[in-house]
Design a protein around this motif. Structure first.
Motif, PDB file in Angstrom:
ATOM      1  N   UNK A  37       0.814  -1.215   0.000  1.00  0.00           N
ATOM      2  CA  UNK A  37       0.000   0.000   0.000  1.00  0.00           C
ATOM      3  C   UNK A  37       0.845   1.262   0.000  1.00  0.00           C
ATOM      4  N   UNK A  38       2.152   1.140   0.256  1.00  0.00           N
ATOM      5  CA  UNK A  38       3.033   2.300   0.258  1.00  0.00           C
ATOM      6  C   UNK A  38       3.775   2.490  -1.063  1.00  0.00           C
ATOM      7  N   UNK A  39       4.075   1.394  -1.740  1.00  0.00           N
ATOM      8  CA  UNK A  39       4.950   1.507  -2.914  1.00  0.00           C
ATOM      9  C   UNK A  39       4.222   1.344  -4.231  1.00  0.00           C
ATOM     10  N   UNK A  40       2.926   0.943  -4.214  1.00  0.00           N
ATOM     11  CA  UNK A  40       2.277   0.657  -5.487  1.00  0.00           C
ATOM     12  C   UNK A  40       2.181   1.872  -6.409  1.00  0.00           C
ATOM     13  N   UNK A  41       1.991   3.118  -5.900  1.00  0.00           N
ATOM     14  CA  UNK A  41       1.975   4.230  -6.860  1.00  0.00           C
ATOM     15  C   UNK A  41       3.299   4.403  -7.588  1.00  0.00           C
TER      16      UNK A  41
END
Length: 517
Positions: free
Chosen positions: A23-27
Protein backbone atom coordinates in the motif's frame (compact mmCIF):
# COMPACT_ATOMS: atom_id res chain seq x y z
CA UNK A 1 5.27 -7.88 17.75
CA UNK A 2 3.87 -9.86 14.84
CA UNK A 3 3.69 -13.42 16.21
CA UNK A 4 1.62 -14.81 13.34
CA UNK A 5 0.92 -13.91 9.75
CA UNK A 6 -1.35 -10.85 10.15
CA UNK A 7 -2.87 -11.37 6.68
CA UNK A 8 -4.54 -14.62 7.72
CA UNK A 9 -5.16 -13.97 11.42
CA UNK A 10 -8.61 -12.84 12.50
CA UNK A 11 -11.32 -11.50 10.26
CA UNK A 12 -10.25 -10.47 6.80
CA UNK A 13 -10.41 -6.78 5.91
CA UNK A 14 -8.73 -4.66 3.28
CA UNK A 15 -6.73 -3.03 6.08
CA UNK A 16 -4.75 -6.26 6.39
CA UNK A 17 -2.56 -5.08 3.52
CA UNK A 18 -1.14 -2.57 5.99
CA UNK A 19 1.10 -5.42 7.20
CA UNK A 20 2.88 -5.32 3.83
CA UNK A 21 4.52 -2.46 1.97
CA UNK A 22 2.27 -2.84 -1.06
CA UNK A 23 0.00 0.00 0.00
CA UNK A 24 3.03 2.30 0.26
CA UNK A 25 4.95 1.51 -2.91
CA UNK A 26 2.28 0.66 -5.49
CA UNK A 27 1.97 4.23 -6.86
CA UNK A 28 5.72 4.39 -7.48
CA UNK A 29 5.78 0.90 -9.01
CA UNK A 30 2.99 1.87 -11.41
CA UNK A 31 4.79 5.10 -12.38
CA UNK A 32 8.05 3.34 -13.20
CA UNK A 33 6.21 0.54 -15.02
CA UNK A 34 4.31 3.06 -17.16
CA UNK A 35 7.55 4.87 -17.91
CA UNK A 36 9.17 1.59 -19.01
CA UNK A 37 6.11 0.88 -21.18
CA UNK A 38 6.52 4.23 -22.93
CA UNK A 39 10.22 3.59 -23.58
CA UNK A 40 9.50 0.14 -25.06
CA UNK A 41 6.60 1.31 -27.25
CA UNK A 42 8.54 4.27 -28.59
CA UNK A 43 11.47 2.02 -29.43
CA UNK A 44 9.26 -0.65 -31.01
CA UNK A 45 6.73 1.49 -32.87
CA UNK A 46 9.03 4.24 -34.14
CA UNK A 47 12.44 4.44 -35.72
CA UNK A 48 13.94 5.80 -32.54
CA UNK A 49 15.92 3.31 -30.50
CA UNK A 50 16.14 4.47 -26.90
CA UNK A 51 18.31 1.58 -25.75
CA UNK A 52 21.77 2.39 -24.37
CA UNK A 53 24.73 0.43 -23.02
CA UNK A 54 24.15 -1.23 -19.66
CA UNK A 55 27.67 -0.69 -18.29
CA UNK A 56 26.41 2.00 -15.94
CA UNK A 57 23.72 -0.35 -14.65
CA UNK A 58 26.23 -2.74 -13.08
CA UNK A 59 28.19 -0.08 -11.21
CA UNK A 60 25.21 1.87 -9.92
CA UNK A 61 23.22 -1.26 -9.06
CA UNK A 62 26.00 -2.62 -6.85
CA UNK A 63 26.46 0.63 -4.95
CA UNK A 64 22.73 1.22 -4.57
CA UNK A 65 22.13 -2.33 -3.39
CA UNK A 66 24.76 -1.97 -0.66
CA UNK A 67 23.34 1.35 0.51
CA UNK A 68 19.77 0.00 0.66
CA UNK A 69 21.01 -3.07 2.51
CA UNK A 70 22.73 -0.86 5.07
CA UNK A 71 19.56 1.24 5.38
CA UNK A 72 17.40 -1.80 6.10
CA UNK A 73 19.93 -3.37 8.48
CA UNK A 74 20.28 -0.20 10.54
CA UNK A 75 16.48 0.09 10.79
CA UNK A 76 16.15 -3.55 11.90
CA UNK A 77 18.87 -2.95 14.49
CA UNK A 78 16.74 -0.17 15.97
CA UNK A 79 13.77 -2.56 15.92
CA UNK A 80 15.75 -5.19 17.84
CA UNK A 81 17.10 -2.62 20.30
CA UNK A 82 13.53 -1.56 21.05
CA UNK A 83 12.58 -5.15 21.80
CA UNK A 84 15.61 -5.59 24.06
CA UNK A 85 14.75 -2.47 26.04
CA UNK A 86 11.21 -3.73 26.57
CA UNK A 87 12.64 -7.02 27.78
CA UNK A 88 14.69 -5.06 30.31
CA UNK A 89 11.57 -3.25 31.49
CA UNK A 90 9.70 -6.55 31.82
CA UNK A 91 12.47 -8.20 33.84
CA UNK A 92 12.99 -5.13 36.03
CA UNK A 93 9.24 -4.83 36.69
CA UNK A 94 8.99 -8.41 37.89
CA UNK A 95 12.15 -8.14 39.99
CA UNK A 96 11.01 -4.92 41.65
CA UNK A 97 7.54 -6.32 42.33
CA UNK A 98 9.03 -9.46 43.90
CA UNK A 99 11.30 -7.46 46.17
CA UNK A 100 8.48 -5.20 47.30
CA UNK A 101 6.00 -8.01 47.83
CA UNK A 102 8.29 -10.52 49.56
CA UNK A 103 11.12 -8.58 51.20
CA UNK A 104 9.23 -5.60 52.57
CA UNK A 105 8.08 -6.90 55.99
CA UNK A 106 4.44 -6.99 57.00
CA UNK A 107 5.21 -6.68 60.70
CA UNK A 108 5.96 -3.05 61.54
CA UNK A 109 6.96 -2.81 65.19
CA UNK A 110 6.87 0.70 66.63
CA UNK A 111 10.06 1.77 68.48
CA UNK A 112 9.75 2.15 72.23
CA UNK A 113 8.74 5.64 73.24
CA UNK A 114 7.42 6.53 69.78
CA UNK A 115 4.00 8.11 69.45
CA UNK A 116 3.63 6.82 65.90
CA UNK A 117 0.57 4.68 65.29
CA UNK A 118 1.49 1.11 64.24
CA UNK A 119 0.35 -0.08 60.82
CA UNK A 120 -1.95 -3.08 60.70
CA UNK A 121 -1.14 -6.02 58.39
CA UNK A 122 -4.02 -4.95 56.13
CA UNK A 123 -2.61 -1.44 55.78
CA UNK A 124 0.82 -2.83 54.95
CA UNK A 125 -0.60 -5.15 52.28
CA UNK A 126 -2.51 -2.23 50.75
CA UNK A 127 0.71 -0.21 50.73
CA UNK A 128 2.70 -2.95 48.99
CA UNK A 129 -0.03 -3.79 46.46
CA UNK A 130 -0.36 -0.11 45.58
CA UNK A 131 3.35 0.16 44.88
CA UNK A 132 3.22 -2.94 42.71
CA UNK A 133 0.40 -1.27 40.78
CA UNK A 134 2.72 1.69 40.24
CA UNK A 135 5.28 -0.70 38.76
CA UNK A 136 2.59 -1.83 36.34
CA UNK A 137 1.73 1.80 35.57
CA UNK A 138 5.35 2.46 34.62
CA UNK A 139 5.29 0.20 31.57
CA UNK A 140 1.92 1.61 30.51
CA UNK A 141 3.25 5.17 30.77
CA UNK A 142 6.28 4.23 28.66
CA UNK A 143 3.95 2.86 26.00
CA UNK A 144 2.02 6.13 25.78
CA UNK A 145 5.25 8.13 25.88
CA UNK A 146 6.70 6.32 22.88
CA UNK A 147 3.48 6.77 20.92
CA UNK A 148 3.51 10.50 21.55
CA UNK A 149 0.25 10.35 23.52
CA UNK A 150 0.15 13.23 25.97
CA UNK A 151 -1.05 13.19 29.57
CA UNK A 152 -2.22 10.53 32.00
CA UNK A 153 -5.94 10.39 31.22
CA UNK A 154 -6.07 6.95 29.63
CA UNK A 155 -8.21 3.98 30.55
CA UNK A 156 -5.20 1.79 31.32
CA UNK A 157 -3.06 4.40 33.10
CA UNK A 158 -5.23 6.79 35.10
CA UNK A 159 -6.84 4.13 37.40
CA UNK A 160 -3.36 3.01 38.49
CA UNK A 161 -2.03 6.45 39.47
CA UNK A 162 -5.16 8.45 40.31
CA UNK A 163 -4.30 8.43 44.04
CA UNK A 164 -1.00 10.30 43.56
CA UNK A 165 -0.83 13.92 44.80
CA UNK A 166 -2.28 16.49 42.44
CA UNK A 167 -1.06 19.70 44.06
CA UNK A 168 2.16 20.92 45.59
CA UNK A 169 0.29 21.52 48.87
CA UNK A 170 -2.33 18.81 49.18
CA UNK A 171 -3.33 19.89 52.69
CA UNK A 172 -3.96 23.48 51.66
CA UNK A 173 -7.57 24.62 51.35
CA UNK A 174 -6.68 26.98 48.51
CA UNK A 175 -5.66 24.84 45.57
CA UNK A 176 -5.49 26.22 42.06
CA UNK A 177 -3.80 25.43 38.76
CA UNK A 178 -0.75 27.35 39.92
CA UNK A 179 0.06 24.50 42.31
CA UNK A 180 -0.94 21.69 39.98
CA UNK A 181 1.92 19.18 39.71
CA UNK A 182 3.42 18.43 36.27
CA UNK A 183 1.93 14.94 36.27
CA UNK A 184 -1.60 16.32 36.06
CA UNK A 185 -0.99 19.36 33.90
CA UNK A 186 -2.96 19.64 30.67
CA UNK A 187 -2.26 21.99 27.82
CA UNK A 188 -5.09 23.95 26.20
CA UNK A 189 -4.87 22.03 22.94
CA UNK A 190 -4.90 18.77 24.91
CA UNK A 191 -8.14 19.84 26.56
CA UNK A 192 -9.57 20.45 23.10
CA UNK A 193 -8.42 17.00 22.03
CA UNK A 194 -10.12 15.40 25.02
CA UNK A 195 -13.37 17.20 24.21
CA UNK A 196 -13.27 15.92 20.65
CA UNK A 197 -12.70 12.39 21.90
CA UNK A 198 -15.80 12.61 24.07
CA UNK A 199 -17.85 13.70 21.05
CA UNK A 200 -16.47 10.89 18.89
CA UNK A 201 -17.04 8.38 21.69
CA UNK A 202 -20.67 9.43 22.12
CA UNK A 203 -21.28 9.09 18.39
CA UNK A 204 -19.62 5.70 18.00
CA UNK A 205 -20.61 3.85 21.17
CA UNK A 206 -23.82 1.95 20.50
CA UNK A 207 -24.38 0.91 24.10
CA UNK A 208 -24.00 4.31 25.65
CA UNK A 209 -26.43 7.26 25.81
CA UNK A 210 -25.40 10.84 25.30
CA UNK A 211 -25.18 12.92 28.43
CA UNK A 212 -28.18 15.13 29.02
CA UNK A 213 -28.08 18.87 29.40
CA UNK A 214 -28.86 18.45 33.09
CA UNK A 215 -25.72 16.36 33.58
CA UNK A 216 -23.66 19.00 31.81
CA UNK A 217 -25.07 21.64 34.12
CA UNK A 218 -24.21 19.50 37.15
CA UNK A 219 -20.66 19.05 35.86
CA UNK A 220 -20.27 22.80 35.33
CA UNK A 221 -21.65 23.62 38.78
CA UNK A 222 -19.48 21.01 40.49
CA UNK A 223 -16.41 22.28 38.65
CA UNK A 224 -17.09 25.85 39.79
CA UNK A 225 -17.58 24.84 43.40
CA UNK A 226 -14.59 22.54 43.88
CA UNK A 227 -11.99 25.35 43.79
CA UNK A 228 -10.53 24.04 40.57
CA UNK A 229 -9.66 20.57 41.82
CA UNK A 230 -8.96 18.32 38.86
CA UNK A 231 -8.12 15.22 40.80
CA UNK A 232 -9.97 11.91 40.96
CA UNK A 233 -13.61 12.19 41.86
CA UNK A 234 -15.36 8.90 42.75
CA UNK A 235 -18.41 8.62 40.59
CA UNK A 236 -17.28 11.58 38.47
CA UNK A 237 -18.82 12.33 35.07
CA UNK A 238 -16.11 10.61 33.01
CA UNK A 239 -15.51 6.89 33.25
CA UNK A 240 -13.84 4.25 31.15
CA UNK A 241 -15.35 3.72 27.75
CA UNK A 242 -17.17 0.44 27.26
CA UNK A 243 -16.21 -1.54 24.21
CA UNK A 244 -18.48 -3.77 22.20
CA UNK A 245 -16.03 -6.61 21.63
CA UNK A 246 -15.30 -9.23 24.28
CA UNK A 247 -11.61 -8.40 24.68
CA UNK A 248 -11.49 -5.57 27.21
CA UNK A 249 -8.44 -5.86 29.49
CA UNK A 250 -9.24 -2.49 31.07
CA UNK A 251 -12.23 -4.13 32.78
CA UNK A 252 -9.89 -5.59 35.41
CA UNK A 253 -8.57 -2.16 36.41
CA UNK A 254 -10.03 -0.03 39.22
CA UNK A 255 -13.12 1.97 38.32
CA UNK A 256 -12.15 5.50 39.27
CA UNK A 257 -14.17 8.54 38.28
CA UNK A 258 -12.38 11.49 36.75
CA UNK A 259 -13.09 15.13 35.96
CA UNK A 260 -11.42 14.57 32.59
CA UNK A 261 -12.56 12.09 29.93
CA UNK A 262 -10.42 8.98 29.74
CA UNK A 263 -9.05 8.20 26.31
CA UNK A 264 -8.90 4.56 25.17
CA UNK A 265 -5.79 2.57 25.95
CA UNK A 266 -5.31 1.85 22.28
CA UNK A 267 -6.27 4.61 19.88
CA UNK A 268 -4.70 4.15 16.42
CA UNK A 269 -5.24 7.02 13.99
CA UNK A 270 -7.85 6.56 11.29
CA UNK A 271 -6.69 5.81 7.76
CA UNK A 272 -7.48 8.31 5.04
CA UNK A 273 -7.26 8.31 1.27
CA UNK A 274 -3.92 10.10 1.54
CA UNK A 275 -2.41 7.01 3.15
CA UNK A 276 -3.18 4.87 0.10
CA UNK A 277 -2.76 7.60 -2.53
CA UNK A 278 0.24 9.54 -1.20
CA UNK A 279 0.56 11.65 -4.35
CA UNK A 280 -2.75 13.32 -3.48
CA UNK A 281 -0.98 15.06 -0.60
CA UNK A 282 0.64 17.33 -3.16
CA UNK A 283 -2.78 18.58 -4.31
CA UNK A 284 -3.87 19.07 -0.69
CA UNK A 285 -0.77 21.16 -0.04
CA UNK A 286 -1.33 23.19 -3.21
CA UNK A 287 -4.94 23.82 -2.21
CA UNK A 288 -3.86 25.12 1.17
CA UNK A 289 -1.27 27.38 -0.44
CA UNK A 290 -3.75 28.76 -3.00
CA UNK A 291 -6.51 29.35 -0.47
CA UNK A 292 -4.02 30.62 2.16
CA UNK A 293 -5.45 28.29 4.78
CA UNK A 294 -3.72 28.36 8.13
CA UNK A 295 -3.30 25.18 10.10
CA UNK A 296 -5.42 25.15 13.21
CA UNK A 297 -3.31 24.04 16.15
CA UNK A 298 -6.42 22.73 17.93
CA UNK A 299 -7.32 20.23 15.23
CA UNK A 300 -6.83 16.56 15.87
CA UNK A 301 -4.03 15.33 13.67
CA UNK A 302 -4.67 11.92 12.20
CA UNK A 303 -1.79 10.23 10.52
CA UNK A 304 -1.25 6.68 9.62
CA UNK A 305 2.32 6.69 10.81
CA UNK A 306 3.56 9.14 13.35
CA UNK A 307 7.23 9.28 12.51
CA UNK A 308 8.61 10.32 15.89
CA UNK A 309 7.11 11.10 19.27
CA UNK A 310 6.60 14.69 20.28
CA UNK A 311 8.40 16.17 23.27
CA UNK A 312 6.28 15.43 26.31
CA UNK A 313 5.40 18.28 28.66
CA UNK A 314 5.44 15.95 31.65
CA UNK A 315 7.61 12.84 31.64
CA UNK A 316 5.18 10.36 33.22
CA UNK A 317 7.65 7.45 33.62
CA UNK A 318 10.04 9.78 35.43
CA UNK A 319 7.24 10.89 37.78
CA UNK A 320 6.43 7.26 38.60
CA UNK A 321 10.07 6.33 39.25
CA UNK A 322 10.32 9.33 41.58
CA UNK A 323 7.41 7.96 43.63
CA UNK A 324 8.94 4.47 43.72
CA UNK A 325 12.34 5.89 44.64
CA UNK A 326 10.78 7.94 47.42
CA UNK A 327 9.07 4.78 48.69
CA UNK A 328 12.36 2.86 48.80
CA UNK A 329 14.02 5.79 50.60
CA UNK A 330 11.19 5.79 53.15
CA UNK A 331 11.64 2.04 53.71
CA UNK A 332 15.37 2.46 54.23
CA UNK A 333 14.81 5.36 56.61
CA UNK A 334 12.48 3.17 58.67
CA UNK A 335 14.99 0.32 58.64
CA UNK A 336 12.55 -2.02 56.89
CA UNK A 337 14.93 -3.16 54.15
CA UNK A 338 18.09 -5.20 54.31
CA UNK A 339 21.05 -3.39 52.66
CA UNK A 340 21.27 -5.95 49.84
CA UNK A 341 17.58 -5.57 48.97
CA UNK A 342 17.78 -1.78 49.18
CA UNK A 343 20.69 -1.83 46.73
CA UNK A 344 18.81 -4.18 44.41
CA UNK A 345 15.73 -1.91 44.40
CA UNK A 346 17.89 1.11 43.60
CA UNK A 347 19.60 -0.74 40.75
CA UNK A 348 16.24 -1.84 39.36
CA UNK A 349 15.02 1.74 39.28
CA UNK A 350 18.21 2.67 37.42
CA UNK A 351 17.39 -0.04 34.87
CA UNK A 352 14.00 1.64 34.38
CA UNK A 353 15.65 4.98 33.73
CA UNK A 354 18.26 3.52 31.41
CA UNK A 355 15.69 1.56 29.39
CA UNK A 356 13.30 4.46 28.82
CA UNK A 357 16.21 6.72 27.86
CA UNK A 358 17.33 4.22 25.23
CA UNK A 359 13.77 3.86 23.96
CA UNK A 360 13.52 7.63 23.61
CA UNK A 361 16.82 7.62 21.74
CA UNK A 362 15.42 5.13 19.24
CA UNK A 363 12.11 6.95 18.98
CA UNK A 364 13.40 10.50 18.66
CA UNK A 365 16.54 10.03 16.58
CA UNK A 366 15.49 9.67 12.96
CA UNK A 367 17.83 8.93 10.11
CA UNK A 368 19.15 12.28 8.82
CA UNK A 369 16.84 13.73 6.20
CA UNK A 370 19.70 14.38 3.78
CA UNK A 371 20.55 10.67 3.79
CA UNK A 372 16.95 9.60 3.26
CA UNK A 373 16.29 12.15 0.51
CA UNK A 374 19.51 11.40 -1.37
CA UNK A 375 18.96 7.66 -1.19
CA UNK A 376 15.39 7.91 -2.49
CA UNK A 377 16.34 10.30 -5.30
CA UNK A 378 19.22 8.04 -6.30
CA UNK A 379 16.87 5.06 -6.42
CA UNK A 380 14.34 6.96 -8.53
CA UNK A 381 17.05 7.98 -11.01
CA UNK A 382 18.28 4.39 -11.17
CA UNK A 383 14.78 3.07 -11.91
CA UNK A 384 14.21 5.79 -14.51
CA UNK A 385 17.42 4.84 -16.33
CA UNK A 386 16.79 1.10 -16.00
CA UNK A 387 14.47 0.66 -19.05
CA UNK A 388 16.95 2.41 -21.35
CA UNK A 389 19.73 0.04 -20.31
CA UNK A 390 17.92 -3.30 -20.47
CA UNK A 391 15.73 -2.69 -23.54
CA UNK A 392 18.33 -3.94 -26.03
CA UNK A 393 18.59 -7.26 -24.17
CA UNK A 394 14.97 -7.86 -23.15
CA UNK A 395 12.67 -6.03 -25.54
CA UNK A 396 9.08 -6.20 -24.33
CA UNK A 397 10.22 -8.06 -21.22
CA UNK A 398 11.67 -4.73 -20.11
CA UNK A 399 8.21 -3.77 -18.81
CA UNK A 400 7.75 -6.62 -16.25
CA UNK A 401 11.47 -6.52 -15.44
CA UNK A 402 11.24 -2.84 -14.50
CA UNK A 403 8.09 -3.49 -12.47
CA UNK A 404 9.82 -6.28 -10.55
CA UNK A 405 12.99 -4.26 -9.95
CA UNK A 406 11.03 -1.25 -8.68
CA UNK A 407 8.90 -3.48 -6.45
CA UNK A 408 12.02 -5.13 -5.00
CA UNK A 409 14.14 -2.03 -4.37
CA UNK A 410 11.35 0.30 -3.28
CA UNK A 411 10.01 -2.42 -0.98
CA UNK A 412 13.30 -2.78 0.88
CA UNK A 413 13.61 0.98 1.16
CA UNK A 414 10.08 1.29 2.56
CA UNK A 415 10.63 -1.57 5.03
CA UNK A 416 13.61 0.28 6.46
CA UNK A 417 11.57 3.44 6.86
CA UNK A 418 8.65 1.59 8.48
CA UNK A 419 10.51 -0.36 11.16
CA UNK A 420 13.03 2.27 12.25
CA UNK A 421 10.44 3.55 14.76
CA UNK A 422 8.65 0.37 15.93
CA UNK A 423 6.47 1.85 18.66
CA UNK A 424 3.31 2.96 16.87
CA UNK A 425 0.22 1.14 15.63
CA UNK A 426 1.40 -0.46 12.39
CA UNK A 427 0.90 -4.19 12.11
CA UNK A 428 4.68 -4.62 11.86
CA UNK A 429 5.44 -2.55 14.95
CA UNK A 430 6.23 -4.02 18.34
CA UNK A 431 3.06 -4.94 20.20
CA UNK A 432 3.49 -2.63 23.18
CA UNK A 433 -0.01 -3.43 24.43
CA UNK A 434 0.91 -7.12 24.62
CA UNK A 435 4.07 -6.30 26.58
CA UNK A 436 2.13 -4.18 29.09
CA UNK A 437 -0.59 -6.80 29.54
CA UNK A 438 2.04 -9.50 29.98
CA UNK A 439 3.69 -7.45 32.74
CA UNK A 440 0.28 -6.89 34.31
CA UNK A 441 -0.43 -10.64 34.41
CA UNK A 442 3.01 -11.40 35.89
CA UNK A 443 2.67 -8.76 38.60
CA UNK A 444 -0.73 -10.07 39.63
CA UNK A 445 0.74 -13.56 39.79
CA UNK A 446 3.50 -12.26 42.05
CA UNK A 447 1.04 -10.58 44.41
CA UNK A 448 -1.01 -13.78 44.53
CA UNK A 449 1.90 -15.36 46.39
CA UNK A 450 0.91 -15.76 50.04
CA UNK A 451 4.47 -15.39 51.45
CA UNK A 452 3.72 -17.99 54.13
CA UNK A 453 6.21 -19.72 56.41
CA UNK A 454 7.84 -22.54 54.37
CA UNK A 455 7.25 -24.97 57.24
CA UNK A 456 3.53 -24.74 56.50
CA UNK A 457 3.84 -26.56 53.18
CA UNK A 458 7.13 -28.48 53.36
CA UNK A 459 6.27 -31.28 55.79
CA UNK A 460 3.13 -32.61 54.18
CA UNK A 461 2.09 -35.79 52.39
CA UNK A 462 2.29 -33.98 49.05
CA UNK A 463 6.07 -33.66 49.22
CA UNK A 464 8.44 -36.53 48.35
CA UNK A 465 11.82 -34.78 48.49
CA UNK A 466 14.03 -37.89 48.25
CA UNK A 467 12.38 -39.59 45.25
CA UNK A 468 13.18 -41.81 43.43
CA UNK A 469 15.41 -43.61 45.90
CA UNK A 470 13.01 -43.02 48.79
CA UNK A 471 9.37 -42.30 47.89
CA UNK A 472 8.11 -41.63 51.37
CA UNK A 473 6.55 -38.24 51.87
CA UNK A 474 7.97 -35.55 54.16
CA UNK A 475 5.33 -36.12 56.85
CA UNK A 476 6.29 -39.79 57.10
CA UNK A 477 10.01 -39.01 57.03
CA UNK A 478 9.72 -36.64 60.00
CA UNK A 479 7.27 -38.62 62.14
CA UNK A 480 10.13 -40.17 64.09
CA UNK A 481 10.43 -38.59 67.50
CA UNK A 482 14.19 -38.18 67.19
CA UNK A 483 13.79 -36.55 63.73
CA UNK A 484 16.53 -38.83 62.43
CA UNK A 485 16.46 -40.19 58.90
CA UNK A 486 15.91 -43.92 58.59
CA UNK A 487 16.13 -45.90 55.37
CA UNK A 488 13.08 -47.62 53.92
CA UNK A 489 14.34 -51.12 54.76
CA UNK A 490 15.73 -50.03 58.12
CA UNK A 491 19.30 -50.96 57.24
CA UNK A 492 22.21 -48.89 58.46
CA UNK A 493 22.45 -46.47 61.29
CA UNK A 494 19.87 -43.67 61.34
CA UNK A 495 21.17 -40.17 60.79
CA UNK A 496 22.91 -38.03 58.15
CA UNK A 497 25.07 -40.92 56.92
CA UNK A 498 22.04 -42.87 55.73
CA UNK A 499 20.54 -39.71 54.21
CA UNK A 500 23.68 -39.01 52.18
CA UNK A 501 23.78 -42.62 51.02
CA UNK A 502 20.14 -42.36 49.88
CA UNK A 503 20.90 -39.20 47.92
CA UNK A 504 23.81 -40.92 46.14
CA UNK A 505 21.58 -43.87 45.23
CA UNK A 506 18.99 -41.44 43.90
CA UNK A 507 21.61 -39.69 41.75
CA UNK A 508 22.70 -43.00 40.20
CA UNK A 509 19.13 -44.01 39.43
CA UNK A 510 18.29 -40.66 37.82
CA UNK A 511 21.50 -40.64 35.80
CA UNK A 512 20.76 -44.14 34.49
CA UNK A 513 17.07 -43.76 33.67
CA UNK A 514 17.21 -40.32 32.06
CA UNK A 515 19.84 -41.15 29.44
CA UNK A 516 18.53 -42.18 26.03
CA UNK A 517 19.94 -45.47 24.89
Amino acid sequence: MVAQNPLFRGRWTWKKFGATVLDDIWPEVIVFTLFATIIVLVSEKTRANLGVSNQLLTVLGLVLGLVISFRTSSAYERYQDGRKMWTNITVASKNLAQMIWIHVPVDRPVPAGSTEKPMTPLEVMIEKKTMVNLVQAYSVSVKHLLRGEQGVYYEDLYPLISFLPHYANESSSKQDDGELLPLWHLRDEHDHLLDSIVVDDEKKSSGRHMRTQTEKTMVASSSSSDTGVRGPVPGGPYHRRTRVDTFDPEMVLPEIGSNQPLKPARNPPDLTIYDYLPFLRLFRWLWRVVTLQKHNSGETKKKRRKAYAEIMESHIPLEITLVLSNYSAWLMKKGLLQPAIATAITNTLLVFQDSVSNLERICNTPLPFAYQAHLRMSLWLYLLLLPFQIYLAYGYITIPATAFASFLLLGFLEIGQEIENPFNYDLNDLDLDYFCLSIQRDLHEITAHTTTDPSEFLFTKWNQPLAPSDRRDAAELTKDKDKEYRTVDGSGEPGMGSLRRTLVVGWKEVDLLTRQR
